[in-house]
Design a protein around this motif. Structure first.
Motif, PDB file in Angstrom:
ATOM      1  N   VAL A 134     -46.698 -10.418 -14.819  1.00 22.78           N
ATOM      2  CA  VAL A 134     -47.425 -10.941 -13.656  1.00 22.78           C
ATOM      3  C   VAL A 134     -46.591 -10.854 -12.385  1.00 22.78           C
ATOM      4  CG1 VAL A 134     -48.790 -12.524 -15.076  1.00 22.78           C
ATOM      5  CG2 VAL A 134     -46.622 -13.307 -14.106  1.00 22.78           C
ATOM      6  N   THR A 135     -45.365 -10.331 -12.481  1.00 19.61           N
ATOM      7  CA  THR A 135     -44.482 -10.277 -11.307  1.00 19.61           C
ATOM      8  C   THR A 135     -44.409  -8.885 -10.674  1.00 19.61           C
ATOM      9  OG1 THR A 135     -42.565  -9.864 -12.731  1.00 19.61           O
ATOM     10  CG2 THR A 135     -43.048 -12.150 -12.193  1.00 19.61           C
ATOM     11  N   TYR A 136     -44.840  -7.851 -11.398  1.00 15.36           N
ATOM     12  CA  TYR A 136     -44.704  -6.491 -10.876  1.00 15.36           C
ATOM     13  C   TYR A 136     -45.500  -6.298  -9.582  1.00 15.36           C
ATOM     14  CZ  TYR A 136     -44.831  -1.415 -10.600  1.00 15.36           C
ATOM     15  OH  TYR A 136     -44.722  -0.111 -10.168  1.00 15.36           O
ATOM     16  N   SER A 137     -46.636  -6.971  -9.503  1.00  9.25           N
ATOM     17  CA  SER A 137     -47.479  -6.806  -8.316  1.00  9.25           C
ATOM     18  C   SER A 137     -46.768  -7.265  -7.045  1.00  9.25           C
ATOM     19  CB  SER A 137     -48.784  -7.596  -8.496  1.00  9.25           C
ATOM     20  OG  SER A 137     -48.499  -8.973  -8.711  1.00  9.25           O
ATOM     21  N   ILE A 138     -45.791  -8.175  -7.186  1.00 12.99           N
ATOM     22  CA  ILE A 138     -45.053  -8.665  -6.016  1.00 12.99           C
ATOM     23  C   ILE A 138     -44.178  -7.558  -5.423  1.00 12.99           C
ATOM     24  CG2 ILE A 138     -43.368 -10.390  -5.222  1.00 12.99           C
ATOM     25  CD1 ILE A 138     -44.305 -12.178  -7.527  1.00 12.99           C
ATOM     26  N   TYR A 139     -43.656  -6.677  -6.284  1.00 12.55           N
ATOM     27  CA  TYR A 139     -42.681  -5.660  -5.860  1.00 12.55           C
ATOM     28  C   TYR A 139     -43.277  -4.251  -5.786  1.00 12.55           C
ATOM     29  CZ  TYR A 139     -39.443  -9.401  -7.043  1.00 12.55           C
ATOM     30  OH  TYR A 139     -38.782 -10.593  -7.095  1.00 12.55           O
ATOM     31  N   LYS A 140     -44.478  -4.082  -6.297  1.00 12.50           N
ATOM     32  CA  LYS A 140     -45.055  -2.739  -6.403  1.00 12.50           C
ATOM     33  C   LYS A 140     -45.098  -2.013  -5.059  1.00 12.50           C
ATOM     34  CE  LYS A 140     -49.204  -0.324  -7.940  1.00 12.50           C
ATOM     35  NZ  LYS A 140     -50.572  -0.481  -8.522  1.00 12.50           N
ATOM     36  N   ASP A 141     -45.626  -2.635  -4.045  1.00  7.28           N
ATOM     37  CA  ASP A 141     -45.761  -1.981  -2.728  1.00  7.28           C
ATOM     38  C   ASP A 141     -44.390  -1.675  -2.120  1.00  7.28           C
ATOM     39  OD1 ASP A 141     -48.477  -2.145  -2.991  1.00  7.28           O
ATOM     40  OD2 ASP A 141     -48.682  -3.974  -1.786  1.00  7.28           O
ATOM     41  N   GLU A 142     -43.432  -2.585  -2.276  1.00  3.47           N
ATOM     42  CA  GLU A 142     -42.105  -2.369  -1.720  1.00  3.47           C
ATOM     43  C   GLU A 142     -41.411  -1.209  -2.417  1.00  3.47           C
ATOM     44  OE1 GLU A 142     -38.899  -3.128   0.871  1.00  3.47           O
ATOM     45  OE2 GLU A 142     -41.007  -3.699   0.887  1.00  3.47           O
ATOM     46  N   ALA A 184     -39.461   0.968 -14.926  1.00  2.00           N
ATOM     47  CA  ALA A 184     -40.528   1.285 -15.875  1.00  2.00           C
ATOM     48  C   ALA A 184     -40.342   0.513 -17.188  1.00  2.00           C
ATOM     49  CB  ALA A 184     -40.564   2.789 -16.140  1.00  2.00           C
ATOM     50  N   TYR A 185     -39.077   0.388 -17.632  1.00  2.00           N
ATOM     51  CA  TYR A 185     -38.814  -0.341 -18.874  1.00  2.00           C
ATOM     52  C   TYR A 185     -39.108  -1.832 -18.700  1.00  2.00           C
ATOM     53  CZ  TYR A 185     -36.441  -2.233 -22.941  1.00  2.00           C
ATOM     54  OH  TYR A 185     -36.158  -2.897 -24.100  1.00  2.00           O
ATOM     55  N   ILE A 186     -38.724  -2.383 -17.546  1.00  2.00           N
ATOM     56  CA  ILE A 186     -38.993  -3.796 -17.283  1.00  2.00           C
ATOM     57  C   ILE A 186     -40.494  -4.066 -17.269  1.00  2.00           C
ATOM     58  CG2 ILE A 186     -38.753  -5.644 -15.576  1.00  2.00           C
ATOM     59  CD1 ILE A 186     -36.164  -4.186 -14.648  1.00  2.00           C
ATOM     60  N   HIS A 187     -41.259  -3.092 -16.775  1.00  3.72           N
ATOM     61  CA  HIS A 187     -42.701  -3.279 -16.620  1.00  3.72           C
ATOM     62  C   HIS A 187     -43.465  -3.087 -17.937  1.00  3.72           C
ATOM     63  CE1 HIS A 187     -46.524  -3.521 -14.715  1.00  3.72           C
ATOM     64  NE2 HIS A 187     -46.842  -2.254 -14.897  1.00  3.72           N
ATOM     65  N   LYS A 188     -42.818  -2.552 -18.957  1.00  6.23           N
ATOM     66  CA  LYS A 188     -43.513  -2.361 -20.232  1.00  6.23           C
ATOM     67  C   LYS A 188     -43.965  -3.703 -20.805  1.00  6.23           C
ATOM     68  CE  LYS A 188     -41.654   2.033 -21.902  1.00  6.23           C
ATOM     69  NZ  LYS A 188     -40.900   2.707 -22.977  1.00  6.23           N
ATOM     70  N   GLN A 189     -45.143  -3.700 -21.427  1.00  7.52           N
ATOM     71  CA  GLN A 189     -45.735  -4.926 -21.948  1.00  7.52           C
ATOM     72  C   GLN A 189     -46.127  -4.750 -23.411  1.00  7.52           C
ATOM     73  OE1 GLN A 189     -48.710  -6.533 -19.111  1.00  7.52           O
ATOM     74  NE2 GLN A 189     -48.105  -4.829 -17.795  1.00  7.52           N
ATOM     75  N   GLY A 190     -46.361  -5.894 -24.059  1.00 11.08           N
ATOM     76  CA  GLY A 190     -46.801  -5.858 -25.452  1.00 11.08           C
ATOM     77  C   GLY A 190     -45.675  -6.206 -26.416  1.00 11.08           C
ATOM     78  N   VAL A 191     -45.963  -6.050 -27.704  1.00  5.36           N
ATOM     79  CA  VAL A 191     -45.008  -6.405 -28.755  1.00  5.36           C
ATOM     80  C   VAL A 191     -43.781  -5.495 -28.693  1.00  5.36           C
ATOM     81  CG1 VAL A 191     -44.661  -6.650 -31.237  1.00  5.36           C
ATOM     82  CG2 VAL A 191     -46.885  -7.201 -30.232  1.00  5.36           C
TER      83      VAL A 191
END
Length: 229
Positions: A134-142, A184-191
Motif C-alpha cells: 500500500v506504500t508504492y503509490s506514494i513513491y510511484k510518480d517520484e 521491483a523486488y520490494i514491490h513484489k506481493q504475495g506468498v
C-alpha cells in the motif's frame, strides 16, 4: 426320655449363643497410636503418639519439638510435631497440595496456549500486511520522474559526445538497473515476499535517496558533455 431330650436341646442352644455373648461383651480395641502414624504417612494431620517417645527417640523423622504451654496449674512442656522439620516424606501427597499443583499446571498450560495464540494472531496480521503493497503509490510518480531525468540525461551524453562517453553512460546505467531491480523486488506481493508495509516504506525511502544521487551524477555528466563536446 422326654426330659433328657429337652435338656439336650437346651444345652445345645446355650452353647450356640455363648460365642455371640462373649463377642458382644468383648470391647473393640482402637489403636490411636497406629492411626496417627498411618494418617501422617498418608494424607491426614501430622502427629504421632506417644509424643514424648517420638520426641526422645524419633525426633528426626517425626519432626517433634518441645514447647511451653501455659494452662494454669496444668502448665508445662508439651510436644508438637512439625512436618517441615521431618526428614521423611509422605507416602501420598496432601490432597490440597495435589490440587494446587494440578491448578498450577493447568495455569501454566493456559498461559502457554494464550502466548502461542497471540503469536499466531500476530503472524496472521503480518501476513495480511505483507500481502498487499500500500506504500508504492506514494513513491510511484517520484520514481517515474527521476527515471525520465536519468534516461534523458544519459541519452543526451551519448548523442552530444557521439559515443565517446559510452563508458560513463554504461556505468550509470548499470547502477540505475540495480536500483530499479531493488524497487521491483520490494514491490513484489504475495506468498514468499515477506516485507511489511512499514519496512517497504523504509526501503522505498532508501531507494529514493540512491536514485536522487544518480540523478545528480547524470546531471553533472550532461554538463561535462555540453562543455567539452
Amino acid at each position: 426320655m422326654k426330659f433328657r431330650t429337652i435338656t439336650a436341646l437346651s444345652l445345645a442352644l446355650l452353647i450356640a449363643a455363648l460365642p455371640a455373648a462373649v463377642s458382644a461383651k468383648t470391647p473393640k480395641i482402637h489403636d490411636d497410636q497406629k492411626e496417627k502414624q498411618w494418617q501422617s504417612m498418608e494424607n491426614g494431620p501430622w502427629g504421632f503418639a506417644p509424643d514424648w517417645y517420638y520426641y526422645f527417640l524419633h525426633k528426626n523423622y517425626s519432626g517433634a519439638e518441645m514447647y511451653w504451654k501455659w494452662a494454669g496449674f496444668k502448665s508445662g512442656y508439651r510436644v508438637r510435631f512439625k512436618e517441615e522439620k521431618s526428614n521423611v516424606k509422605r507416602i501420598m501427597p496432601v490432597r490440597v497440595t495435589a490440587e494446587e499443583t494440578q491448578r498450577q499446571k493447568l495455569s501454566k498450560v493456559e498461559k502457554e496456549r494464550a502466548y502461542v495464540e497471540s503469536l499466531y494472531k500476530e503472524e496472521l496480521a503480518r501476513e495480511a500486511d505483507r500481502a498487499v503493497d500500500v506504500t508504492y503509490s506514494i513513491y510511484k510518480d517520484e520514481f517515474s520522474r527521476m527515471q525520465d531525468c536519468i534516461a534523458d540525461g544519459l541519452l543526451y551524453c551519448l548523442n552530444k559526445s557521439k559515443g565517446k562517453m559510452k563508458y560513463q553512460v554504461d556505468e550509470l546505467s548499470r547502477q540505475n538497473e540495480i536500483i530499479c531491480a531493488n524497487i521491483a523486488y520490494i514491490h513484489k506481493q504475495g506468498v514468499g515476499y515477506g516485507l511489511e508495509n512499514a519496512k517497504r516504506q523504509q526501503a522505498y525511502e532508501e531507494a529514493k535517496t540512491e536514485m536522487g544521487k544518480l540523478v545528480s551524477r547524470t546531471a553533472r555528466l550532461a554538463a561535462v558533455a555540453a562543455t567539452h563536446y
